[in-house]
Design a protein around this motif. Sequence first.
Motif, PDB file in Angstrom:
ATOM      1  N   LEU A 156       0.914  -1.284   0.122  1.00 21.39           N
ATOM      2  CA  LEU A 156      -0.122  -0.011   0.045  1.00 21.39           C
ATOM      3  C   LEU A 156       0.839   1.248   0.119  1.00 21.39           C
ATOM      4  O   LEU A 156       0.443   2.246  -0.926  1.00 21.39           O
ATOM      5  CB  LEU A 156      -0.967   0.021   1.319  1.00 21.39           C
ATOM      6  N   HIS A 157       1.999   1.126   0.643  1.00 20.50           N
ATOM      7  CA  HIS A 157       2.879   2.456   0.809  1.00 20.50           C
ATOM      8  C   HIS A 157       3.505   2.411  -0.637  1.00 20.50           C
ATOM      9  O   HIS A 157       3.538   3.837  -1.166  1.00 20.50           O
ATOM     10  CB  HIS A 157       3.930   2.156   1.836  1.00 20.50           C
ATOM     11  N   VAL A 158       3.891   1.523  -1.386  1.00 22.16           N
ATOM     12  CA  VAL A 158       4.430   1.681  -2.616  1.00 22.16           C
ATOM     13  C   VAL A 158       3.363   2.280  -3.521  1.00 22.16           C
ATOM     14  O   VAL A 158       3.687   3.116  -4.394  1.00 22.16           O
ATOM     15  CB  VAL A 158       4.906   0.458  -3.158  1.00 22.16           C
ATOM     16  N   THR A 159       2.278   1.829  -3.335  1.00 22.75           N
ATOM     17  CA  THR A 159       0.900   2.234  -4.325  1.00 22.75           C
ATOM     18  C   THR A 159       0.834   3.830  -4.062  1.00 22.75           C
ATOM     19  O   THR A 159       0.871   4.700  -5.015  1.00 22.75           O
ATOM     20  CB  THR A 159      -0.313   1.794  -3.892  1.00 22.75           C
ATOM     21  N   PHE A 160       1.012   4.378  -2.678  1.00 25.32           N
ATOM     22  CA  PHE A 160       0.719   5.608  -2.650  1.00 25.32           C
ATOM     23  C   PHE A 160       1.984   6.366  -3.002  1.00 25.32           C
ATOM     24  O   PHE A 160       1.762   7.588  -3.460  1.00 25.32           O
ATOM     25  CB  PHE A 160       0.489   6.116  -0.917  1.00 25.32           C
ATOM     26  N   GLY A 161       3.091   5.833  -2.874  1.00 23.88           N
ATOM     27  CA  GLY A 161       4.418   6.385  -3.533  1.00 23.88           C
ATOM     28  C   GLY A 161       4.401   6.714  -5.178  1.00 23.88           C
ATOM     29  O   GLY A 161       4.705   7.908  -5.523  1.00 23.88           O
ATOM     30  N   ILE A 162       3.766   5.782  -5.568  1.00 24.62           N
ATOM     31  CA  ILE A 162       3.477   6.155  -7.165  1.00 24.62           C
ATOM     32  C   ILE A 162       2.593   6.945  -7.471  1.00 24.62           C
ATOM     33  O   ILE A 162       2.766   7.746  -8.408  1.00 24.62           O
ATOM     34  CB  ILE A 162       2.976   4.506  -7.743  1.00 24.62           C
ATOM     35  N   ILE A 163       1.447   7.097  -6.539  1.00 26.48           N
ATOM     36  CA  ILE A 163       0.369   8.345  -6.778  1.00 26.48           C
ATOM     37  C   ILE A 163       1.078   9.561  -6.685  1.00 26.48           C
ATOM     38  O   ILE A 163       0.799  10.403  -7.391  1.00 26.48           O
ATOM     39  CB  ILE A 163      -0.726   8.018  -5.756  1.00 26.48           C
ATOM     40  N   TRP A 164       1.963   9.565  -5.589  1.00 24.18           N
ATOM     41  CA  TRP A 164       2.566  10.770  -5.338  1.00 24.18           C
ATOM     42  C   TRP A 164       3.724  11.171  -6.411  1.00 24.18           C
ATOM     43  O   TRP A 164       3.951  12.226  -6.806  1.00 24.18           O
ATOM     44  CB  TRP A 164       3.439  10.564  -3.925  1.00 24.18           C
ATOM     45  N   LEU A 165       4.421  10.068  -7.193  1.00 22.56           N
ATOM     46  CA  LEU A 165       5.303  10.295  -8.193  1.00 22.56           C
ATOM     47  C   LEU A 165       4.721  10.997  -9.270  1.00 22.56           C
ATOM     48  O   LEU A 165       5.215  11.755 -10.051  1.00 22.56           O
ATOM     49  CB  LEU A 165       5.742   8.912  -8.808  1.00 22.56           C
ATOM     50  N   VAL A 166       3.491  10.320  -9.685  1.00 24.12           N
ATOM     51  CA  VAL A 166       2.568  10.986 -10.876  1.00 24.12           C
ATOM     52  C   VAL A 166       2.204  12.279 -10.579  1.00 24.12           C
ATOM     53  O   VAL A 166       2.322  13.312 -11.325  1.00 24.12           O
ATOM     54  CB  VAL A 166       1.432  10.167 -11.090  1.00 24.12           C
ATOM     55  N   THR A 167       1.600  12.604  -9.201  1.00 25.93           N
ATOM     56  CA  THR A 167       1.278  14.081  -8.835  1.00 25.93           C
ATOM     57  C   THR A 167       2.565  14.917  -9.029  1.00 25.93           C
ATOM     58  O   THR A 167       2.358  16.053  -9.510  1.00 25.93           O
ATOM     59  CB  THR A 167       1.137  13.970  -7.249  1.00 25.93           C
ATOM     60  N   LEU A 168       3.552  14.569  -8.666  1.00 27.50           N
ATOM     61  CA  LEU A 168       4.804  15.332  -8.508  1.00 27.50           C
ATOM     62  C   LEU A 168       5.176  15.513 -10.017  1.00 27.50           C
ATOM     63  O   LEU A 168       5.615  16.921 -10.481  1.00 27.50           O
ATOM     64  CB  LEU A 168       6.008  14.510  -7.880  1.00 27.50           C
ATOM     65  N   MET A 169       5.069  14.562 -10.994  1.00 29.03           N
ATOM     66  CA  MET A 169       5.500  14.887 -12.483  1.00 29.03           C
ATOM     67  C   MET A 169       4.578  16.075 -12.974  1.00 29.03           C
ATOM     68  O   MET A 169       5.070  16.987 -13.822  1.00 29.03           O
ATOM     69  CB  MET A 169       5.304  13.647 -13.102  1.00 29.03           C
ATOM     70  N   PHE A 170       3.334  15.912 -12.421  1.00 28.69           N
ATOM     71  CA  PHE A 170       2.224  16.933 -13.182  1.00 28.69           C
ATOM     72  C   PHE A 170       2.749  18.394 -12.597  1.00 28.69           C
ATOM     73  O   PHE A 170       2.841  19.349 -13.120  1.00 28.69           O
ATOM     74  CB  PHE A 170       1.008  16.704 -12.462  1.00 28.69           C
ATOM     75  N   GLN A 171       3.139  18.304 -11.213  1.00 33.92           N
ATOM     76  CA  GLN A 171       3.535  19.791 -10.532  1.00 33.92           C
ATOM     77  C   GLN A 171       4.810  20.229 -11.215  1.00 33.92           C
ATOM     78  O   GLN A 171       4.958  21.502 -11.393  1.00 33.92           O
ATOM     79  CB  GLN A 171       3.685  19.502  -9.224  1.00 33.92           C
ATOM     80  N   LEU A 172       5.623  19.344 -11.771  1.00 33.81           N
ATOM     81  CA  LEU A 172       6.887  19.682 -12.200  1.00 33.81           C
ATOM     82  C   LEU A 172       6.903  20.196 -13.660  1.00 33.81           C
ATOM     83  O   LEU A 172       7.271  21.416 -14.067  1.00 33.81           O
ATOM     84  CB  LEU A 172       8.014  18.660 -12.201  1.00 33.81           C
TER      85      LEU A 172
END
Lengths: 213, 136
Positions: A156-172
């Motif tokens: 589950l932690h890895v899942t949320f990490g991937i969601i955060w990764l995608v979010t960060l790519m949009f923010q960047l």
Amino acid sequence: MSAPTMNANAITADAPVQFYDLDEHAHPEGHSTMLGFWIYLMSDCLIFAILFACYAVLGGSYAAGPAPKDLFDLKLIALNTAMLLFSSITYGFAVLQMQQGKVKGVQIWLAVTALFGLAFLGIELYEFHHLIEIGATPQRSAFLSSFFTLVGTHGLHVTFGIIWLVTLMFQLSKHGLIAANKRRVMCLSMFWHFLDVVWIGVFTFVYLMGVLR
Amino acid sequence: MSRDPHAAAHAHEGPHEIEMPHASMRDYVIGFVLSVILTAIPFWLVMTMPLSAGATGAIIMGFAVVQIVVHMIFFLHMTPKAEGGWSLTSLIFTVIVVVIMLAGSLWVMHHLNTNMMPMPHEPTSQTVGTTTGQVP
């Protein structure tokens, strides 16, 4: 963090002793984010420690059901471990690109990291599906309950990490390498490497020791 | 972070006011190579079993501890000075709590198990419904 000790200048014969801090301090935005996030990770560490303790106590209670030796495929776990390790170094490359100020490079390496993370999750879900299919469900024994809780929480932690990764790519892509985004990249870096540290405990303690037992 | 109250104000004026650990390619490559070695050897030991189970267990636990330290230093950039020492302080505190909890749980539960009165077995509910037959 500014020294909470008494101001040495204040302690003179005529001035009253002050035990509180009257100085105005500069508090730049995000100046304590890194430490705060680290303390969050330490509290997360406690969650995993509790789940490891549960597994250590219950891991031998098979209830006449399957034991780790019957269930775990070490080749699959080795592949899974490799995926997570590769994702760790690709995240490192993203941080290096950030230090050189290259937005595009950061995004590419974050995307590669996300792909390795997804591969890890895919393999883990395949393993869980296989276990449930052959009747080794969480309800089967205390060993399997604690196994699914521990490994599932990590997943589950890895899942949320991937969601955060995608979010960060949009923010960047929207704001570029502003100070806030750099901070976010470093926080997610800590989170991602922390998950790899927890996985060291999982593959050693659950899978390798389980097969030895 | 400094005893001088004006130091913080000066630091604020700079363009990079937020303290961030500096990462280098060298760190990541060293960390990655060490991690691969420290992961491959335990897997090899368990998959081929050249040693006894007890020795293998002790070695792989040792390798895990070393690899965790490697990750902390080379990937998480932990230094005693990071964040004015507060990162390391909170880490040490967490490690102490974790060790007390793990050792205490195992100790207490082991004694509970060994000192427990033998339970009367009911063979019908204990043996029926085993899945060992279905497992490869």
